[in-house]
Scaffold this active site. Sequence first.
Site, PDB file in Angstrom:
ATOM      1  N   ASP A  96     -11.291   3.124   3.412  1.00 27.37           N
ATOM      2  CA  ASP A  96     -11.005   1.792   3.667  1.00 27.37           C
ATOM      3  C   ASP A  96     -12.796   1.272   3.733  1.00 27.37           C
ATOM      4  O   ASP A  96     -12.669  -0.232   3.768  1.00 27.37           O
ATOM      5  CB  ASP A  96     -10.147   0.891   4.779  1.00 27.37           C
ATOM      6  CG  ASP A  96      -9.991  -0.579   4.074  1.00 27.37           C
ATOM      7  OD1 ASP A  96      -9.806  -0.833   3.123  1.00 27.37           O
ATOM      8  OD2 ASP A  96      -9.454  -1.312   5.479  1.00 27.37           O
ATOM      9  N   GLN A 132      -5.161  -2.065   9.588  1.00 28.72           N
ATOM     10  CA  GLN A 132      -4.585  -2.816   8.651  1.00 28.72           C
ATOM     11  C   GLN A 132      -5.180  -3.896   9.678  1.00 28.72           C
ATOM     12  O   GLN A 132      -5.283  -4.496  11.174  1.00 28.72           O
ATOM     13  CB  GLN A 132      -3.376  -2.816   8.687  1.00 28.72           C
ATOM     14  CG  GLN A 132      -3.445  -4.310   8.013  1.00 28.72           C
ATOM     15  CD  GLN A 132      -3.499  -4.785   6.524  1.00 28.72           C
ATOM     16  OE1 GLN A 132      -3.589  -3.899   5.590  1.00 28.72           O
ATOM     17  NE2 GLN A 132      -3.783  -5.800   6.353  1.00 28.72           N
ATOM     18  N   LYS A 136       0.893  -1.032   0.080  1.00 34.04           N
ATOM     19  CA  LYS A 136       0.366   0.035  -0.427  1.00 34.04           C
ATOM     20  C   LYS A 136       0.736   1.319  -0.368  1.00 34.04           C
ATOM     21  O   LYS A 136       0.521   2.594  -0.728  1.00 34.04           O
ATOM     22  CB  LYS A 136      -0.989   0.310   0.864  1.00 34.04           C
ATOM     23  CG  LYS A 136      -2.222  -1.012   1.431  1.00 34.04           C
ATOM     24  CD  LYS A 136      -2.742  -1.182   1.916  1.00 34.04           C
ATOM     25  CE  LYS A 136      -3.612  -2.730   1.467  1.00 34.04           C
ATOM     26  NZ  LYS A 136      -4.181  -3.283   3.041  1.00 34.04           N
TER      27      LYS A 136
END
Length: 287
Positions: A125, A102, A58
Amino acid sequence: LPDTDDARLMSGTLLARHTLAQSGRRAARFRQRSGRPPCLSVVLIGNDPASVTYVRMKRARCQDAGITSLVVELDATTTTGEATKAVRSLSEDGEVDGILVQHPLPAHIDERAVFEAIAPDKDIDGVTAHSFGAMAIGVPGFLPCTPAGIIRLLDEYAVDPTGRHAVVLGRSPILGKPMGMLLLARNATVTYCHSYTGDLPALVGLADILVAAVGKPGFVRGEWLKPGSVVIDAGYNEDNLGDVVFDEAVRVASLITPIPGGVGPMTIAILIEQTVMAAELAFDRGS
Ligand code: NAP
């Protein structure tokens, strides 16, 4: 190489490259207007090797697109309270446009509590209840990146879900469940399958569009598939294995995502795009 009558490959690599280039141009314009590049903050808790790799990927894509990435690394022993506090402070930081926590988080941490500390306007996200609600109702909001990337792939390859039977294997809050809802919003008839589903192969055989998001390598066999179906393999298991036995499925499907180079690159491309969007929206609001 596939035989000529094998399924066509849906290249996430190519579409992601194109999407990232567009985000790069938008990021450059944002920088000109605001005086700084868009900024994505990634929170990494512990050192799960797969998570460390994803975070590295990322960061690399952020760099390609001219986006600042700021990794906040927390120890594996971090408590829910400490993790929540760290995320809340990023939510309040005017220099941070997007926040990605994450996952999976270490088992002792309440993942939901940490996700909910992300300000909705930085939830690039699409993991908060706010984003999920917006997605489910169909009002603007940040989408979960993997399902959104899959819809983009379907669009790119001119697969219109309208009136088709879509079968989604998996019902996790970030993948299977929103995937079915996005397909429903595109007028598909949607069936969800999960670990309690009976006669799963028979249901898979009814799918015009199959999305596999189970996390079990080689789970879906080619003989289960409806000939000519569109097969999206979101599974990502060790050794670059998907949830579908590719060599079998490629002989039955009309379109199929490869691994690597299918769904994975699209997830990151949408993440970057939504980070740029968050930066633009915050700047336009004057916050
Ligand atoms: P997850 O939270 O573990 O969910 C797995 C789902 O599969 C659950 O809904 C589970 O059902 C269902 N399932 C498990 N065993 C099953 C069985 N035998 N029959 C039918 N359903 C079964 O996983 P996830 O986060 O959604 O991820 C799924 C896969 O996608 C993983 O391989 C992950 O690595 C991959 N992934 C890829 C990307 C990408 O960018 N390519 C992004 C995210 C995830 P229950 O709900 O009943 O337990």
